[in-house]
Enzyme design. Structure first.
Site, mmCIF file in Angstrom:
data_model
loop_
_atom_site.group_PDB
_atom_site.id
_atom_site.type_symbol
_atom_site.label_atom_id
_atom_site.label_comp_id
_atom_site.label_asym_id
_atom_site.label_seq_id
_atom_site.Cartn_x
_atom_site.Cartn_y
_atom_site.Cartn_z
ATOM 1 N N HIS A 45 27.099 -8.991 7.186
ATOM 2 C CA HIS A 45 26.656 -9.463 8.491
ATOM 3 C C HIS A 45 25.674 -8.520 9.190
ATOM 4 C CE1 HIS A 45 29.876 -12.113 7.514
ATOM 5 N NE2 HIS A 45 30.814 -11.185 7.670
ATOM 6 N N GLU A 63 25.346 -13.994 -3.931
ATOM 7 C CA GLU A 63 26.321 -13.558 -2.912
ATOM 8 C C GLU A 63 27.559 -14.449 -2.950
ATOM 9 O OE1 GLU A 63 24.589 -12.864 0.994
ATOM 10 O OE2 GLU A 63 26.372 -13.718 1.934
ATOM 11 N N PRO A 105 33.636 -3.531 1.006
ATOM 12 C CA PRO A 105 34.704 -2.947 1.805
ATOM 13 C C PRO A 105 35.890 -3.871 2.056
ATOM 14 C CG PRO A 105 32.588 -2.673 2.902
ATOM 15 C CD PRO A 105 32.341 -3.462 1.669
ATOM 16 N N ASN A 106 37.050 -3.293 1.982
ATOM 17 C CA ASN A 106 38.340 -3.919 2.324
ATOM 18 C C ASN A 106 38.840 -4.946 1.306
ATOM 19 O OD1 ASN A 106 38.741 -2.506 4.845
ATOM 20 N ND2 ASN A 106 37.004 -3.686 5.585
ATOM 21 N N HIS A 159 31.587 -15.137 -1.201
ATOM 22 C CA HIS A 159 32.645 -14.870 -0.218
ATOM 23 C C HIS A 159 33.870 -15.695 -0.568
ATOM 24 C CE1 HIS A 159 29.902 -12.638 2.246
ATOM 25 N NE2 HIS A 159 29.019 -13.599 2.053
ATOM 26 N N ARG A 161 34.152 -19.387 10.651
ATOM 27 C CA ARG A 161 35.004 -18.347 11.244
ATOM 28 C C ARG A 161 34.374 -17.804 12.534
ATOM 29 N NH1 ARG A 161 36.794 -14.193 6.773
ATOM 30 N NH2 ARG A 161 38.225 -13.658 8.479
ATOM 31 N N TYR A 166 41.762 -15.325 2.654
ATOM 32 C CA TYR A 166 41.370 -14.658 1.413
ATOM 33 C C TYR A 166 42.249 -14.996 0.211
ATOM 34 C CZ TYR A 166 38.689 -12.000 4.816
ATOM 35 O OH TYR A 166 37.836 -11.651 5.829
ATOM 36 N N ARG A 185 45.841 -8.931 2.914
ATOM 37 C CA ARG A 185 44.914 -9.202 4.001
ATOM 38 C C ARG A 185 44.785 -10.698 4.240
ATOM 39 N NH1 ARG A 185 38.543 -8.037 3.374
ATOM 40 N NH2 ARG A 185 38.054 -8.320 5.571
ATOM 41 N N ASN A 225 29.977 -9.347 -3.307
ATOM 42 C CA ASN A 225 30.654 -9.734 -2.073
ATOM 43 C C ASN A 225 30.577 -8.506 -1.173
ATOM 44 O OD1 ASN A 225 32.297 -10.321 0.042
ATOM 45 N ND2 ASN A 225 33.970 -11.171 -1.180
HETATM 46 C C1 DQA Z 1 34.332 -11.771 3.122
HETATM 47 C C2 DQA Z 1 33.987 -12.295 4.528
HETATM 48 C C3 DQA Z 1 33.599 -11.167 5.449
HETATM 49 O O1 DQA Z 1 33.302 -11.669 6.758
HETATM 50 C C4 DQA Z 1 34.740 -10.171 5.571
HETATM 51 O O2 DQA Z 1 34.359 -9.093 6.382
HETATM 52 C C5 DQA Z 1 35.226 -9.709 4.245
HETATM 53 C C6 DQA Z 1 35.385 -10.684 3.180
HETATM 54 C C7 DQA Z 1 34.873 -12.898 2.207
HETATM 55 O O3 DQA Z 1 34.917 -12.668 1.015
HETATM 56 O O4 DQA Z 1 35.237 -13.963 2.699
HETATM 57 O O5 DQA Z 1 35.583 -8.546 4.078
HETATM 58 O O6 DQA Z 1 33.153 -11.256 2.542
#
Ligand code: DQA
Length: 158
Positions: A91, A109, A21-22, A111, A118, A34, A29, A85
Site C-alpha cells: 500500500h 502480485e 511482512p507478517n 493477496h 477491506r 487470511y 492472524r 505478496n
Molecule cells: C495481504 C493484505 C495486506 O493488506 C496485509 O497488510 C497483509 C496481507 C494479503 O495477503 O491479503 O499483510 O497482503
C-alpha cells in the site's frame, strides 16, 4: 562413464516466491481474512501446485522491505518470474515498486484477502501497476492461480 551429450537437461521454468511482512503469522492472524493455514502449509500447497505444473520454485518470507528489494535484484537472473505478496508494503512501498519496475522480469502480485473489500488504506496497491497481474481474495488459491497464470504466460512467451 555416462555420455553427457545424451543426458537431456530438464529445463523447468523458475518462479521465485516472496512472502512479505507478517505472513509468518498465518494461522494465528485474522483467519477470516487470511485463512487458517500456517505459512508452512501454504508453502506445501504452493509446492504441490508447482510440481503439478512442472515449475521449479524457491520461497522466502521476510519482514524487511530491504530484503524484498535485495531478493528481487539478486534473484532476477535465476528467476523466469516472481510471485510477490508484499503484505502491507503493497500500500505504500514505492521502493518495492521501483525494484519491480527495474528488474525486467515478470512479477505477479498476490493477496490472500480481497484488499479492495477491506479498510480504505488497503484499497491502494502502489505495486500493482508494475506487475503483470494481480490475484487476490482466494486465500491459498490466489497463489495457485498465480502459478497457473505464469505457467501459461511463460510457455507462450518461450
Ligand atoms: C495481504 C493484505 C495486506 O493488506 C496485509 O497488510 C497483509 C496481507 C494479503 O495477503 O491479503 O499483510 O497482503
Amino acid at each position: 562413464m555416462a555420455d553427457q551429450s545424451k543426458i537431456k537437461r530438464v529445463d523447468l521454468k523458475r518462479i521465485f516466491i516472496i512472502h512479505g511482512p507478517n505472513l509468518n503469522l498465518l494461522g494465528n492472524r485474522d483467519p477470516e481474512q487470511y485463512g487458517t493455514l500456517t505459512l508452512d502449509k501454504v508453502n506445501s500447497a504452493i509446492r504441490k501446485k508447482a510440481r503439478e505444473l512442472g515449475l521449479e520454485i524457491r520461497i522466502i518470507q521476510t519482514n524487511y522491505e530491504g530484503r524484498i528489494i535485495d531478493t528481487l535484484h539478486r534473484r532476477r537472473k535465476w528467476a523466469d518470474a516472481f510471485i510477490i505478496n508484499p503484505g502491507a508494503l503493497t500500500h505504500y512501498s514505492y521502493a518495492i515498486r521501483d525494484a519491480i519496475d527495474g528488474i525486467q522480469v515478470p512479477v505477479v502480485e498476490v493477496h490472500l484477502s480481497d484488499i479492495y473489500a477491506r479498510e480504505d488504506f488497503r484499497k491502494t496497491s502502489v505495486t500493482k501497476e508494475v506487475c503483470l497481474a494481480q490475484f487476490l481474495g482466494k486465500k491459498v488459491d490466489s497463489y495457485r492461480e498465480a502459478l497457473e497464470y505464469l505457467e501459461k504466460y511463460l510457455k507462450a512467451s518461450s
